[in-house]
Design a protein around this motif. Structure first.
Motif, PDB file in Angstrom:
ATOM      1  N   GLY A   1     -12.222   5.847  -4.774  1.00  0.00           N
ATOM      2  CA  GLY A   1     -12.487   5.806  -6.206  1.00  0.00           C
ATOM      3  C   GLY A   1     -12.170   4.456  -6.812  1.00  0.00           C
ATOM      4  N   LEU A   2     -11.053   3.875  -6.398  1.00  0.00           N
ATOM      5  CA  LEU A   2     -10.692   2.545  -6.882  1.00  0.00           C
ATOM      6  C   LEU A   2     -11.714   1.511  -6.425  1.00  0.00           C
ATOM      7  CD1 LEU A   2      -6.816   2.571  -6.289  1.00  0.00           C
ATOM      8  CD2 LEU A   2      -7.994   2.663  -8.489  1.00  0.00           C
ATOM      9  N   ARG A   3     -12.077   1.573  -5.152  1.00  0.00           N
ATOM     10  CA  ARG A   3     -13.063   0.623  -4.637  1.00  0.00           C
ATOM     11  C   ARG A   3     -14.362   0.699  -5.440  1.00  0.00           C
ATOM     12  NH1 ARG A   3     -14.385  -0.949   0.942  1.00  0.00           N
ATOM     13  NH2 ARG A   3     -13.231   0.858   1.724  1.00  0.00           N
ATOM     14  N   PHE A   4     -14.855   1.917  -5.662  1.00  0.00           N
ATOM     15  CA  PHE A   4     -16.114   2.103  -6.387  1.00  0.00           C
ATOM     16  C   PHE A   4     -16.028   1.502  -7.784  1.00  0.00           C
ATOM     17  CE2 PHE A   4     -18.661   4.512  -9.416  1.00  0.00           C
ATOM     18  CZ  PHE A   4     -19.927   4.426  -8.853  1.00  0.00           C
ATOM     19  N   ASN A   5     -14.950   1.807  -8.506  1.00  0.00           N
ATOM     20  CA  ASN A   5     -14.841   1.344  -9.897  1.00  0.00           C
ATOM     21  C   ASN A   5     -14.564  -0.150  -9.995  1.00  0.00           C
ATOM     22  OD1 ASN A   5     -14.927   3.741 -11.937  1.00  0.00           O
ATOM     23  ND2 ASN A   5     -13.784   4.520 -10.177  1.00  0.00           N
ATOM     24  N   PHE A   6     -13.780  -0.695  -9.075  1.00  0.00           N
ATOM     25  CA  PHE A   6     -13.540  -2.139  -9.098  1.00  0.00           C
ATOM     26  C   PHE A   6     -14.820  -2.908  -8.775  1.00  0.00           C
ATOM     27  CE2 PHE A   6      -8.804  -1.458  -8.021  1.00  0.00           C
ATOM     28  CZ  PHE A   6      -8.487  -1.421  -9.358  1.00  0.00           C
ATOM     29  N   GLU A   7     -15.572  -2.417  -7.810  1.00  0.00           N
ATOM     30  CA  GLU A   7     -16.818  -3.103  -7.466  1.00  0.00           C
ATOM     31  C   GLU A   7     -17.847  -2.965  -8.582  1.00  0.00           C
ATOM     32  OE1 GLU A   7     -17.967  -1.819  -3.564  1.00  0.00           O
ATOM     33  OE2 GLU A   7     -16.396  -3.034  -2.602  1.00  0.00           O
ATOM     34  N   ALA A   8     -17.802  -1.833  -9.315  1.00  0.00           N
ATOM     35  CA  ALA A   8     -18.681  -1.686 -10.475  1.00  0.00           C
ATOM     36  C   ALA A   8     -18.332  -2.707 -11.556  1.00  0.00           C
ATOM     37  CB  ALA A   8     -18.567  -0.269 -11.032  1.00  0.00           C
ATOM     38  N   GLU A   9     -17.063  -3.146 -11.573  1.00  0.00           N
ATOM     39  CA  GLU A   9     -16.625  -4.169 -12.526  1.00  0.00           C
ATOM     40  C   GLU A   9     -16.918  -5.592 -12.034  1.00  0.00           C
ATOM     41  OE1 GLU A   9     -14.831  -3.844 -15.635  1.00  0.00           O
ATOM     42  OE2 GLU A   9     -15.646  -1.823 -15.485  1.00  0.00           O
ATOM     43  N   GLY A  10     -17.436  -5.695 -10.810  1.00  0.00           N
ATOM     44  CA  GLY A  10     -17.812  -7.003 -10.282  1.00  0.00           C
ATOM     45  C   GLY A  10     -16.783  -7.639  -9.368  1.00  0.00           C
ATOM     46  N   TYR A  11     -15.735  -6.887  -8.992  1.00  0.00           N
ATOM     47  CA  TYR A  11     -14.719  -7.427  -8.089  1.00  0.00           C
ATOM     48  C   TYR A  11     -15.109  -7.175  -6.633  1.00  0.00           C
ATOM     49  CZ  TYR A  11     -11.899  -7.149 -12.389  1.00  0.00           C
ATOM     50  OH  TYR A  11     -11.450  -7.262 -13.672  1.00  0.00           O
ATOM     51  N   HIS A  12     -14.625  -8.029  -5.749  1.00  0.00           N
ATOM     52  CA  HIS A  12     -14.690  -7.765  -4.326  1.00  0.00           C
ATOM     53  C   HIS A  12     -13.435  -7.005  -3.932  1.00  0.00           C
ATOM     54  CE1 HIS A  12     -17.603 -11.327  -3.381  1.00  0.00           C
ATOM     55  NE2 HIS A  12     -18.218 -10.269  -3.877  1.00  0.00           N
ATOM     56  N   THR A  13     -13.553  -5.976  -3.106  1.00  0.00           N
ATOM     57  CA  THR A  13     -12.389  -5.169  -2.741  1.00  0.00           C
ATOM     58  C   THR A  13     -12.238  -5.063  -1.233  1.00  0.00           C
ATOM     59  OG1 THR A  13     -13.631  -3.093  -2.787  1.00  0.00           O
ATOM     60  CG2 THR A  13     -12.562  -3.777  -4.834  1.00  0.00           C
ATOM     61  N   VAL A  14     -10.986  -4.943  -0.821  1.00  0.00           N
ATOM     62  CA  VAL A  14     -10.635  -4.668   0.568  1.00  0.00           C
ATOM     63  C   VAL A  14      -9.640  -3.522   0.538  1.00  0.00           C
ATOM     64  CG1 VAL A  14      -9.544  -5.550   2.660  1.00  0.00           C
ATOM     65  CG2 VAL A  14     -10.991  -7.058   1.268  1.00  0.00           C
ATOM     66  N   VAL A  15      -9.838  -2.502   1.371  1.00  0.00           N
ATOM     67  CA  VAL A  15      -8.952  -1.345   1.397  1.00  0.00           C
ATOM     68  C   VAL A  15      -8.222  -1.290   2.735  1.00  0.00           C
ATOM     69  CG1 VAL A  15      -8.803   1.174   1.334  1.00  0.00           C
ATOM     70  CG2 VAL A  15     -10.395  -0.015  -0.193  1.00  0.00           C
ATOM     71  N   ARG A  16      -6.918  -1.091   2.674  1.00  0.00           N
ATOM     72  CA  ARG A  16      -6.105  -0.852   3.856  1.00  0.00           C
ATOM     73  C   ARG A  16      -5.217   0.357   3.583  1.00  0.00           C
ATOM     74  NH1 ARG A  16      -9.464  -3.578   5.470  1.00  0.00           N
ATOM     75  NH2 ARG A  16      -9.376  -5.512   6.727  1.00  0.00           N
ATOM     76  N   SER A  17      -4.968   1.161   4.617  1.00  0.00           N
ATOM     77  CA  SER A  17      -4.266   2.428   4.415  1.00  0.00           C
ATOM     78  C   SER A  17      -2.792   2.383   4.773  1.00  0.00           C
ATOM     79  CB  SER A  17      -4.950   3.537   5.233  1.00  0.00           C
ATOM     80  OG  SER A  17      -4.921   3.223   6.615  1.00  0.00           O
ATOM     81  N   ASP A  18      -2.311   1.244   5.262  1.00  0.00           N
ATOM     82  CA  ASP A  18      -0.889   1.141   5.593  1.00  0.00           C
ATOM     83  C   ASP A  18      -0.442  -0.312   5.505  1.00  0.00           C
ATOM     84  OD1 ASP A  18      -1.349  -0.205   8.199  1.00  0.00           O
ATOM     85  OD2 ASP A  18      -2.149   1.746   8.791  1.00  0.00           O
ATOM     86  N   GLY A  19       0.877  -0.496   5.555  1.00  0.00           N
ATOM     87  CA  GLY A  19       1.441  -1.828   5.391  1.00  0.00           C
ATOM     88  C   GLY A  19       1.077  -2.815   6.480  1.00  0.00           C
ATOM     89  N   PRO A  20       1.253  -2.459   7.766  1.00  0.00           N
ATOM     90  CA  PRO A  20       0.942  -3.428   8.822  1.00  0.00           C
ATOM     91  C   PRO A  20      -0.482  -3.958   8.767  1.00  0.00           C
ATOM     92  CG  PRO A  20       2.270  -1.641   9.718  1.00  0.00           C
ATOM     93  CD  PRO A  20       1.924  -1.252   8.303  1.00  0.00           C
ATOM     94  N   SER A  21      -1.462  -3.070   8.520  1.00  0.00           N
ATOM     95  CA  SER A  21      -2.848  -3.539   8.476  1.00  0.00           C
ATOM     96  C   SER A  21      -3.105  -4.397   7.245  1.00  0.00           C
ATOM     97  CB  SER A  21      -3.817  -2.358   8.504  1.00  0.00           C
ATOM     98  OG  SER A  21      -3.654  -1.528   7.365  1.00  0.00           O
ATOM     99  N   ALA A  22      -2.432  -4.080   6.120  1.00  0.00           N
ATOM    100  CA  ALA A  22      -2.583  -4.901   4.915  1.00  0.00           C
ATOM    101  C   ALA A  22      -1.998  -6.292   5.129  1.00  0.00           C
ATOM    102  CB  ALA A  22      -1.906  -4.214   3.734  1.00  0.00           C
ATOM    103  N   LEU A  23      -0.821  -6.352   5.732  1.00  0.00           N
ATOM    104  CA  LEU A  23      -0.186  -7.646   5.971  1.00  0.00           C
ATOM    105  C   LEU A  23      -0.951  -8.450   7.013  1.00  0.00           C
ATOM    106  CD1 LEU A  23       3.566  -6.544   5.951  1.00  0.00           C
ATOM    107  CD2 LEU A  23       2.249  -7.592   4.094  1.00  0.00           C
ATOM    108  N   ALA A  24      -1.516  -7.751   8.023  1.00  0.00           N
ATOM    109  CA  ALA A  24      -2.331  -8.451   9.017  1.00  0.00           C
ATOM    110  C   ALA A  24      -3.553  -9.070   8.353  1.00  0.00           C
ATOM    111  CB  ALA A  24      -2.755  -7.482  10.125  1.00  0.00           C
ATOM    112  N   PHE A  25      -4.157  -8.329   7.410  1.00  0.00           N
ATOM    113  CA  PHE A  25      -5.312  -8.877   6.697  1.00  0.00           C
ATOM    114  C   PHE A  25      -4.911 -10.116   5.906  1.00  0.00           C
ATOM    115  CE2 PHE A  25      -7.582  -9.205   2.650  1.00  0.00           C
ATOM    116  CZ  PHE A  25      -8.862  -9.466   3.111  1.00  0.00           C
ATOM    117  N   LEU A  26      -3.759 -10.065   5.220  1.00  0.00           N
ATOM    118  CA  LEU A  26      -3.306 -11.216   4.438  1.00  0.00           C
ATOM    119  C   LEU A  26      -3.058 -12.428   5.348  1.00  0.00           C
ATOM    120  CD1 LEU A  26      -0.831  -9.514   1.929  1.00  0.00           C
ATOM    121  CD2 LEU A  26      -3.102 -10.442   1.432  1.00  0.00           C
TER     122      LEU A  26
END
Length: 238
Positions: free
Chosen positions: A19-44
């Motif tokens: 839901g967040l991804r859909f609404n943020f992208e509707a606002e013109g933002y690029h989004t990346v979703v991660r479901s846990d800390g290690p994968s989020a930090l690896a992406f960063l």
């Protein structure tokens, strides 16, 4: 035309994340979703482009949101972080602010309010960076402390600290009002945006963090002084 802002969503509930991804992208933002800390930090750590804002849940598998927040701050002291959590206790909020979050939003939340907070934080970051980086006075020194507004750093003696956007904004506010007694209400009104979910306790937590940066003995401050029953006063030369 400037590039769209990039938002990292760290959320393990698929319905909320999507839901967040859909609404943020509707606002013109690029989004990346991660479901846990290690994968989020690896992406960063691996990212090729800067992340402009983070939406962070606290209750995540394997690694708490508090740990993730601290780890993000170690990597990027400036990126705005909005905690999105079902936890409503003041202790949870205080701990989140101590870990470096900029705002705390409780679930269930109103989507228009969250979108407004995202817009305001992104706008504030751009404004603050512009003001700090275009300032004719990049440095401010007192005692054995040096504040660099361009790099968001404080040096005390041989120690160097990286400040978050809110920490530097609050420190700059104290410096600009050197010698004046500032009530918590005035600080809250002047430094935090209207409607931000912060209290006088939040201000106290930020002051304690600033003291760790600028005071030789944070338990007996010489520069960032408490004024009983009112607020605080910054004194460059005691």
């Amino acid at each position: 035309m400037s590039e769209p802002s990039r938002i990292l969503i760290v959320e393990d509930e698929d319905a909320i994340a999507n839901g967040l991804r859909f609404n943020f992208e509707a606002e013109g933002y690029h989004t990346v979703v991660r479901s846990d800390g290690p994968s989020a930090l690896a992406f960063l750590d691996e990212r090729q482009q800067q992340i402009d804002l983070v939406i962070l849940d606290l209750m995540l598998p394997g690694m708490s949101g508090y740990e993730i927040c601290r780890a993000i701050r170690d990597r990027d002291p400036l990126v705005p972080i909005i905690v999105l959590s079902a936890r409503t206790l003041s202790e949870d909020k205080s701990h989140a602010f101590e870990c470096g979050t900029d705002q705390y939003v409780t679930k269930p939340f109103a989507l228009p309010e969250l979108l407004s907070r995202v817009r305001n934080l992104l706008k504030r970051r751009r404004q603050i960076e512009h003001v700090f980086q275009s300032s004719q006075h990049d440095d401010y020194a007192f005692d054995n402390v040096k504040v660099n507004f361009r790099t968001f750093e404080v040096t005390r003696g041989d120690e160097r600290f990286s400040l978050t956007t809110m920490e530097l904004q609050l420190l700059r506010y104290f410096i600009e009002h050197e010698g004046a007694v500032l009530s918590r209400t005035k600080i809250l009104s002047d430094v935090w945006e209207q409607g931000a979910d912060v209290t006088s306790r939040t201000i106290d937590n930020f002051v304690m963090r600033l003291r760790k940066y600028i005071e030789e003995d944070p338990g007996n401050p010489r520069h960032l002084l408490s004024v009983r029953g009112t607020g605080y006063r910054f004194v460059a030369e005691p």
